[in-house]
Design an enzyme around this catalytic site. Structure first.
Site, PDB file in Angstrom:
ATOM      1  N   ARG A  39      -2.916 -33.139   3.919  1.00 12.84           N
ATOM      2  CA  ARG A  39      -3.538 -33.584   5.181  1.00 12.84           C
ATOM      3  C   ARG A  39      -3.773 -34.995   4.789  1.00 12.84           C
ATOM      4  NH1 ARG A  39      -6.225 -31.983  10.398  1.00 12.84           N
ATOM      5  NH2 ARG A  39      -4.954 -30.716  11.001  1.00 12.84           N
ATOM      6  N   HIS A  85       5.925 -29.994  10.818  1.00  8.32           N
ATOM      7  CA  HIS A  85       4.360 -30.695  10.947  1.00  8.32           C
ATOM      8  C   HIS A  85       3.452 -30.259  12.464  1.00  8.32           C
ATOM      9  CE1 HIS A  85       1.128 -33.076   8.928  1.00  8.32           C
ATOM     10  NE2 HIS A  85       1.495 -33.618  10.085  1.00  8.32           N
ATOM     11  N   TYR A 129      10.079 -45.838  23.107  1.00  7.63           N
ATOM     12  CA  TYR A 129      10.799 -47.336  23.116  1.00  7.63           C
ATOM     13  C   TYR A 129      10.839 -47.723  21.737  1.00  7.63           C
ATOM     14  CZ  TYR A 129       8.885 -47.829  27.535  1.00  7.63           C
ATOM     15  OH  TYR A 129       7.847 -47.947  28.993  1.00  7.63           O
TER      16      TYR A 129
END
Length: 823
Positions: A39, A85, A129
């Site tokens: 990570r 992931h 969006y």
């Protein structure tokens, strides 16, 4: 203690007893290592964290390159979560958004469309969006990945394969930087300029023994997409060596005049990662609490063109002083930390710049080797087929007869193997060959392809056998990428506040130092001021306001000590490279940003090797005709805050210029005045006097006359030296210095020029030595540099010819000729 049932022991056995502390330590260690490796920390080879690599790879697999239309961000995030992931969608989307933000990434790897947040800290619009695709550089990260250039591993559920590292061409960890917090460790790598990083890497590649300071000459500091001014580089060399250090980043601002008086402080660049909205709020709070006084209004006029935070300054306050108050009290200045922690294999390691270069080089060489081996294997496979085809074509009739006599494909395959001595693969290729291949042109194509592949195989084998060819390929591909994607440095470097010697970071070059009446100072490389033809308009190299004009400039070397004299008689000294190089066309920096504790304006400048010399003297010329000679060592403390007193000036007098005498026999002094007179006398007549004295009379002037220039000529240079005199309207000429006979100090001098209506009065003069160039400055910030040999040589009582045709001449300076570069 805790009880654990051993599943292999059976239910009848007693449970195991384990120390809870050991269990916690073991579990926490596993968790910590998982966070570190999967990570928080980037890989030393490609500079990417797993989430970033997975996002980019998913977009590559989906074909969302820079050459296709944008796709919905939600589609990308869903693909990443489902395949590679298995973590939160918001964290994944935020990571993708950051790679598209031009103020966060030095070279964005994703091209976003829609609302991707702002430098004010606004969040991006929801993923449903916005749209995204790989940027052009992001697409290039995957060059040759299909050629077995990197290792792949199973994804979390074993249904997909993902790359362990990307085969990128440039050192991305340094170029785009990285930030991450793991368990018990963190990484912080500022971004750097792509071209500079490549130059530093190639310099190290050519000479692995290169020093850190030599690396810093190629890569002089981090380069942030938001610009700013980088200074206090004390920790930079340490960061390059060890991976730990810090530098300071300051906002960039300018001062504008307000139409009705007063000034306007305009902040147009802020430090990297600073939230602009919070910065403006912080400034407003200080003004509201009256911790900062003198600000009449505060506005944020930023738009798509850039940042513009405007502070209206009241008339009785100085904008620069308020700016420095804000530096100490707000995030107008921040500290940027280096902590280069990255994964080498699966081990977190602290790395210096050489370590990063070494890991990138090894990775890149491995990519080139594996790519070459892949191409070689493919070429050998094809060559093997072609050899079989050619054998069949050479015995075409027998081949056809064997095939026609066979009952089926298996019998035909066996017959061909026996007939031609080929293997199964070649025999099958012959059977698969279309009849059209038997035409003359098609047969020739096969032969040409065989010849081409034979040469290609030889070349590929040569690449694999010779490490120097692999290095050259790495170099060529890196330079090619730089040519397509590198851009100019965004962050300016100012070494004036750094204990790191700027000699380690600043190239040695001839420079021009320019000052204006309103206190702006700038440095430009002399090579940037190209020669032009005599009589042209010149070019703009400094932005000068309507009420400002150029008052002084000097030619010197970037590593010289600059001596600056103010109109109050103070002497300041700094290194020439401490004056920021702000490029052509703009105002430069205010004196107060360069000299500590300066009073008044700088009116004269010169450069010397150092201030400790006991064999040289500082010679100061004043407008009322005085000359003052003082040992240079008397000014050794001029580097301190506020400088030191250099001369006592009477009311109405001012400093014209200053020169350095070598204190050698037969030196002479020449002084020129605006009444078209000049005088030359022996240096011995101007005896050495104390630092704070007024000086002695050099020239007896008429009541309204003023000195415009003074210089020192050695006897050996007398026959080659000329006094160049220039009028207000740009007409000038050069007269041999020997025509000005040696006189006693304090005389009225002899004629140096004949002014007329066309020329206007004499305004400037300089001594022109053989081979030198001439630079003329006008009142509009324009300048014209011409070869000294182009200046007309005339007698003392002449007017000369046009040298510059734009504006009114303010000054003239002789500079060294440009260095001819080897072709």
């Amino acid at each position: 203690m805790t009880e654990v049932i051993d599943p292999e022991a059976g239910a009848s056995n007693a449970p195991l007893e384990l120390e809870i502390g050991n269990v916690m330590r073991s579990s926490f260690a596993d968790y910590a290592m998982s966070v570190i490796t999967d990570r928080a920390l980037p890989d030393a080879r490609d500079g990417l964290k797993p989430v970033h690599r997975r996002i980019l790879y998913s977009m590559h697999q989906l074909g969302i390159t820079h050459m296709v239309a944008h796709k919905k961000s939600a589609r990308v995030v869903g693909d990443v979560l489902g395949k590679y992931h298995p973590h939160g969608d918001s964290a994944c989307y935020d990571s993708a958004v950051r790679m598209a933000q031009h103020w966060a990434m030095r070279h964005p790897l994703i091209d976003g469309q829609g609302n991707f947040g702002s430098i004010d800290g606004d969040n991006a619009a929801a993923m449903r969006y916005t749209e995204m695709r790989l940027s052009k550089l992001g697409t290039r990260l995957f060059a040759d990945i299909q050629k077995n250039t990197v290792d792949f591993r199973d994804n979390f559920d074993g249904t997909e394969r993902e790359p362990e590292v990307l085969p990128l061409t440039y050192p991305n960890l340094l170029v785009n930087g990285s930030e991450g917090i793991a368990v018990g460790m963190a990484t912080s790598v500022p971004p750097h300029n792509l071209r500079e990083t490549a130059d530093a890497f190639l310099a190290w590649l050519d000479n692995p023994e290169i020093t850190t300071r030599e690396i810093a000459q190629h890569m002089p500091g981090p380069d942030f997409p938001t610009g700013g001014i980088l200074h206090d580089l004390d920790g930079y060399i340490q960061a390059l060596d060890t991976g730990r250090g810090a530098v300071k980043l300051r906002s960039q601002w300018t001062v504008e005049d307000r139409p009705r008086g007063g000034s306007r402080l305009v902040i147009d660049q802020i430090p990297y990662a600073v939230n602009k909205a919070k910065l403006v709020e912080q400034i407003a709070e200080l003004v509201r609490e009256k911790k900062i006084e003198g600000v009449a209004d505060l506005r944020d006029e930023s738009n798509k063109k850039g940042i513009r935070i405007v502070l209206e300054i009241k008339r009785e306050f100085e904008a620069e002083a308020i700016a420095f108050q804000l530096v100490t009290m707000t995030q107008l200045e921040t500290s940027v930390r280096y902590n280069i922690m990255a994964l080498v294999g699966q081990t977190p390691m602290q790395l210096g710049v050489r370590d990063l270069f070494e890991h990138f080089r090894a990775h890149r060489i491995e990519v080139i080797q594996r790519r070459t081996q892949f191409d070689l294997d493919r070429a050998l496979d094809r060559l093997h087929i072609l050899e079989g085809l050619l054998m069949a074509l050479d015995r075409l009739d027998e081949t056809i007869a064997t095939i026609r006599a066979s009952a089926d494909a298996d019998e035909a395959r066996g017959g061909l193997i026996d007939l031609l001595g080929i293997d199964v693969t070649q025999a099958q290729a012959i059977l698969d060959m279309k009849l059209q291949k038997l035409t003359g042109l098609q047969i020739q194509d096969i032969r040409d392809e065989h010849d081409r592949l034979t040469a290609e195989v030889a070349d590929l084998r040569d690449i694999l056998a010779r490490s120097e060819r692999q290095v050259e390929i790495m170099r060529t591909e890196l330079l090619d990428l730089c040519d397509q994607h590198a851009n100019e440095r965004c962050t300016e470097i100012d070494t004036s506040l750094s204990k790191v010697s700027a000699a380690d970071l600043i190239p040695e070059e001839d420079v021009m130092l320019i000052g204006t009446q309103q206190g702006y100072l700038k440095r430009i490389a002399a090579k940037d001021m190209n020669r032009q033809n005599r009589g042209t308009k010149g070019r703009s190299i400094m932005s000068v306001g309507e009420d400002d004009l150029v008052t002084t400039f000097h030619a010197g070397h970037s590593h010289d000590t600059l001596i600056a004299l103010t109109d109050s008689g103070q002497v300041h000294a700094i290194k020439a490279y401490d004056i920021p190089d702000t490029g052509l066309g703009n105002k430069g920096r205010h004196y107060r940003n360069v000299f500590e504790g300066v009073e008044g304006n700088v009116v004269a400048m010169l450069t010397v090797d150092g201030l400790e010399s006991v064999t040289h003297s500082l010679v100061i010329f004043t407008a009322q005709g005085l000359v003052k000679r003082t040992p240079l060592s008397a000014y050794s403390n001029a580097t301190r805050r506020g400088g030191i007193q250099g001369i006592s000036l009477v009311e109405g007098d001012s400093i014209v210029c200053a020169r350095v005498s070598k204190d050698e026999p037969n030196e002479s002094v020449i002084v020129a005045a605006d009444n078209a007179k000049a005088i030359r006398f022996g240096m011995e007549e101007a005896r050495a006097i104390g630092r704070t004295s007024r000086g002695v009379r050099a020239m007896n002037l008429s009541e309204d006359a003023r000195v415009v220039a003074g210089d020192i000529i050695h006897a050996d240079d007398l026959e080659k030296a000329h006094l160049m005199v220039v009028s207000e309207k740009g007409l000038g000429k050069a007269t041999p210095a020997s025509e000005f006979r040696l006189q006693s100090r304090g005389g009225k001098g002899v004629t140096s020029y004949t002014p007329n209506k066309r020329s206007g009065p004499v305004v400037a003069a300089t001594v022109l030595f053989e081979g030198a160039d001439v630079v003329l400055f006008n009142d509009q910030g324009g300048a014209n540099r011409i070869a000294g040999s182009d200046v007309p040589h005339n007698g003392r009582a002449t007017t000369g010819s046009a040298i510059i045709r734009n504006g009114s001449v303010r000054n003239v300076l002789a500079v060294p000729p440009p260095v001819e570069e080897d072709q």
